[in-house]
Design a protein around this motif. Structure first.
Motif, PDB file in Angstrom:
ATOM      1  N   LEU A  43       0.838 -56.561   3.956  1.00 55.73           N
ATOM      2  CA  LEU A  43       1.795 -57.594   3.711  1.00 55.73           C
ATOM      3  C   LEU A  43       2.967 -57.459   4.888  1.00 55.73           C
ATOM      4  O   LEU A  43       3.343 -58.540   5.447  1.00 55.73           O
ATOM      5  N   GLU A  44       3.480 -56.381   4.877  1.00 53.42           N
ATOM      6  CA  GLU A  44       4.520 -56.116   5.805  1.00 53.42           C
ATOM      7  C   GLU A  44       3.913 -56.296   7.233  1.00 53.42           C
ATOM      8  O   GLU A  44       4.862 -56.711   7.873  1.00 53.42           O
ATOM      9  N   LEU A  45       2.946 -55.766   7.701  1.00 53.03           N
ATOM     10  CA  LEU A  45       2.334 -55.716   8.976  1.00 53.03           C
ATOM     11  C   LEU A  45       2.075 -57.156   9.323  1.00 53.03           C
ATOM     12  O   LEU A  45       2.524 -57.390  10.729  1.00 53.03           O
ATOM     13  N   VAL A  46       1.525 -57.948   8.734  1.00 56.55           N
ATOM     14  CA  VAL A  46       1.279 -59.277   9.133  1.00 56.55           C
ATOM     15  C   VAL A  46       2.207 -60.455   8.866  1.00 56.55           C
ATOM     16  O   VAL A  46       1.848 -61.572   9.364  1.00 56.55           O
ATOM     17  N   ASN A  61       1.564 -57.273  15.768  1.00 56.44           N
ATOM     18  CA  ASN A  61       1.532 -57.872  16.996  1.00 56.44           C
ATOM     19  C   ASN A  61       2.460 -57.106  17.938  1.00 56.44           C
ATOM     20  O   ASN A  61       2.296 -56.658  18.906  1.00 56.44           O
ATOM     21  N   CYS A  62       3.446 -56.289  17.361  1.00 55.61           N
ATOM     22  CA  CYS A  62       4.518 -55.583  18.160  1.00 55.61           C
ATOM     23  C   CYS A  62       3.845 -54.391  18.617  1.00 55.61           C
ATOM     24  O   CYS A  62       4.100 -53.907  19.672  1.00 55.61           O
ATOM     25  N   LEU A  63       3.027 -53.809  17.719  1.00 59.04           N
ATOM     26  CA  LEU A  63       2.371 -52.687  17.846  1.00 59.04           C
ATOM     27  C   LEU A  63       1.503 -52.867  19.001  1.00 59.04           C
ATOM     28  O   LEU A  63       0.981 -52.209  19.939  1.00 59.04           O
ATOM     29  N   GLU A  64       0.353 -53.931  18.900  1.00 58.91           N
ATOM     30  CA  GLU A  64      -0.527 -54.273  20.019  1.00 58.91           C
ATOM     31  C   GLU A  64       0.303 -54.302  21.319  1.00 58.91           C
ATOM     32  O   GLU A  64      -0.166 -53.778  22.351  1.00 58.91           O
ATOM     33  N   ASP A  77      -2.548 -44.993  16.828  1.00 59.66           N
ATOM     34  CA  ASP A  77      -2.985 -43.912  17.586  1.00 59.66           C
ATOM     35  C   ASP A  77      -3.003 -44.064  19.228  1.00 59.66           C
ATOM     36  O   ASP A  77      -3.083 -43.366  20.023  1.00 59.66           O
ATOM     37  N   GLU A  78      -3.397 -45.511  19.494  1.00 53.48           N
ATOM     38  CA  GLU A  78      -3.424 -45.687  20.934  1.00 53.48           C
ATOM     39  C   GLU A  78      -1.866 -45.527  21.444  1.00 53.48           C
ATOM     40  O   GLU A  78      -1.762 -45.101  22.539  1.00 53.48           O
ATOM     41  N   ILE A  79      -1.121 -45.909  20.799  1.00 59.13           N
ATOM     42  CA  ILE A  79       0.502 -45.700  21.363  1.00 59.13           C
ATOM     43  C   ILE A  79       0.921 -44.398  21.515  1.00 59.13           C
ATOM     44  O   ILE A  79       1.281 -43.982  22.539  1.00 59.13           O
ATOM     45  N   GLU A  80       0.317 -43.406  20.533  1.00 60.50           N
ATOM     46  CA  GLU A  80       0.610 -42.117  20.583  1.00 60.50           C
ATOM     47  C   GLU A  80      -0.165 -41.519  21.610  1.00 60.50           C
ATOM     48  O   GLU A  80       0.449 -40.560  22.417  1.00 60.50           O
ATOM     49  N   SER A  81      -1.292 -41.869  21.996  1.00 60.22           N
ATOM     50  CA  SER A  81      -2.091 -41.290  23.134  1.00 60.22           C
ATOM     51  C   SER A  81      -1.514 -41.749  24.365  1.00 60.22           C
ATOM     52  O   SER A  81      -1.202 -40.841  25.339  1.00 60.22           O
ATOM     53  N   LEU A 100       9.592 -44.859  15.933  1.00 56.42           N
ATOM     54  CA  LEU A 100       8.317 -45.874  15.685  1.00 56.42           C
ATOM     55  C   LEU A 100       7.584 -45.656  14.688  1.00 56.42           C
ATOM     56  O   LEU A 100       7.128 -46.387  13.810  1.00 56.42           O
ATOM     57  N   ASN A 101       7.027 -44.219  14.754  1.00 64.54           N
ATOM     58  CA  ASN A 101       6.050 -43.760  13.720  1.00 64.54           C
ATOM     59  C   ASN A 101       6.819 -43.717  12.294  1.00 64.54           C
ATOM     60  O   ASN A 101       6.083 -44.232  11.121  1.00 64.54           O
ATOM     61  N   ASN A 102       8.131 -43.254  12.228  1.00 57.47           N
ATOM     62  CA  ASN A 102       8.658 -43.133  10.968  1.00 57.47           C
ATOM     63  C   ASN A 102       8.835 -44.722  10.413  1.00 57.47           C
ATOM     64  O   ASN A 102       9.024 -44.719   9.191  1.00 57.47           O
ATOM     65  N   LYS A 103       8.977 -45.603  11.188  1.00 59.22           N
ATOM     66  CA  LYS A 103       9.111 -47.163  10.668  1.00 59.22           C
ATOM     67  C   LYS A 103       7.963 -47.831  10.302  1.00 59.22           C
ATOM     68  O   LYS A 103       7.854 -48.638   9.577  1.00 59.22           O
ATOM     69  N   THR A 104       6.752 -47.356  10.832  1.00 63.14           N
ATOM     70  CA  THR A 104       5.615 -48.137  10.783  1.00 63.14           C
ATOM     71  C   THR A 104       4.566 -47.439  10.091  1.00 63.14           C
ATOM     72  O   THR A 104       3.363 -48.159   9.301  1.00 63.14           O
ATOM     73  N   LYS A 105       4.473 -46.122   9.776  1.00 67.44           N
ATOM     74  CA  LYS A 105       3.056 -45.406   9.298  1.00 67.44           C
ATOM     75  C   LYS A 105       2.690 -45.943   7.950  1.00 67.44           C
ATOM     76  O   LYS A 105       1.507 -45.791   7.830  1.00 67.44           O
ATOM     77  N   ASP A 106       3.871 -46.083   7.055  1.00 64.25           N
ATOM     78  CA  ASP A 106       3.439 -46.406   5.847  1.00 64.25           C
ATOM     79  C   ASP A 106       3.640 -47.964   5.219  1.00 64.25           C
ATOM     80  O   ASP A 106       3.895 -48.099   3.988  1.00 64.25           O
ATOM     81  N   LEU A 107       3.528 -48.601   6.173  1.00 62.89           N
ATOM     82  CA  LEU A 107       3.768 -50.128   6.026  1.00 62.89           C
ATOM     83  C   LEU A 107       2.468 -50.709   5.194  1.00 62.89           C
ATOM     84  O   LEU A 107       1.422 -50.165   5.441  1.00 62.89           O
TER      85      LEU A 107
END
Length: 177
Positions: free
Chosen positions: A28-31, A43-46, A114-118, A18-25
């Motif tokens: 525009l990609e996120l939304v 939305n998926c991360l939330e 950060d929340e997912i990691e925690s 998950l971190n590898n796929k999302t940390k540098d997005l």
């Protein structure tokens, strides 16, 4: 591979992926809203942040409240849990409490990561430190009459795999547009 190592590896590797796929997005990609009407990446991360916290709390409550069931043996369902939870072809509608909320509109993907990691660190700590035989305590869960608590940790890891695949699908759609 033993049961404990399988869960431990699943919990660790699914977070790394998950971190590898999302940390540098990019924003525009996120939304980006997929054409099929599915969730954006943020939305998926939330959803993952909210859901894992809920599932871990349910495990903890079951450890405290439910009695040990010495004759319980649900391990034959392990493979079907891994497959069914992780299978994106099997569409599942989330309950409202696990859906993206307007209350989180000002949070960034890094906040959610950060929340997912925690949450994941708490999950791993709970899994590694519990003295309870997780195979001898059970709780009700969707798709199965009940699952043992070992399987609930499989559910948590597979759930992240499922939504990481969803994120990959969104990213692939972006690339083709």
């Amino acid at each position: 591979m033993n049961d404990k190592k399988l869960v431990s590896d699943l919990l660790t590797k699914s977070l790394e992926d998950l971190n590898n796929k999302t940390k540098d997005l990019s924003q525009l990609e996120l939304v980006y809203q997929p054409k099929n009407g599915g969730w954006s990446i943020i939305n998926c991360l939330e959803h993952m942040a909210v859901t894992e916290k809920f599932l871990l709390n349910a495990i903890r409550e079951t450890i405290k409240a439910r009695s040990v069931m010495p004759n319980l043996n649900l391990s034959k369902n392990d493979a079907s849990i891994l497959i069914k939870i992780g299978d994106r072809a099997n569409k599942v509608e989330s309950s409202k409490e696990f859906c993206p909320s307007i209350d989180n509109k000002n949070r960034t993907h890094l906040d959610f990561l950060d929340e997912i990691e925690s949450n994941r660190q708490e999950t791993i700590n709970e899994f590694n430190s519990t003295q309870v035989d997780l195979r001898k305590k059970a709780m009700p869960f969707a798709f199965w009459d009940k699952v043992d608590l070992h399987q609930m940790f499989l559910v948590i890891g597979s759930h992240m795999v499922r939504h990481t695949l969803q994120i990959e699908s969104v990213l692939n759609e972006i690339k083709t547009n």
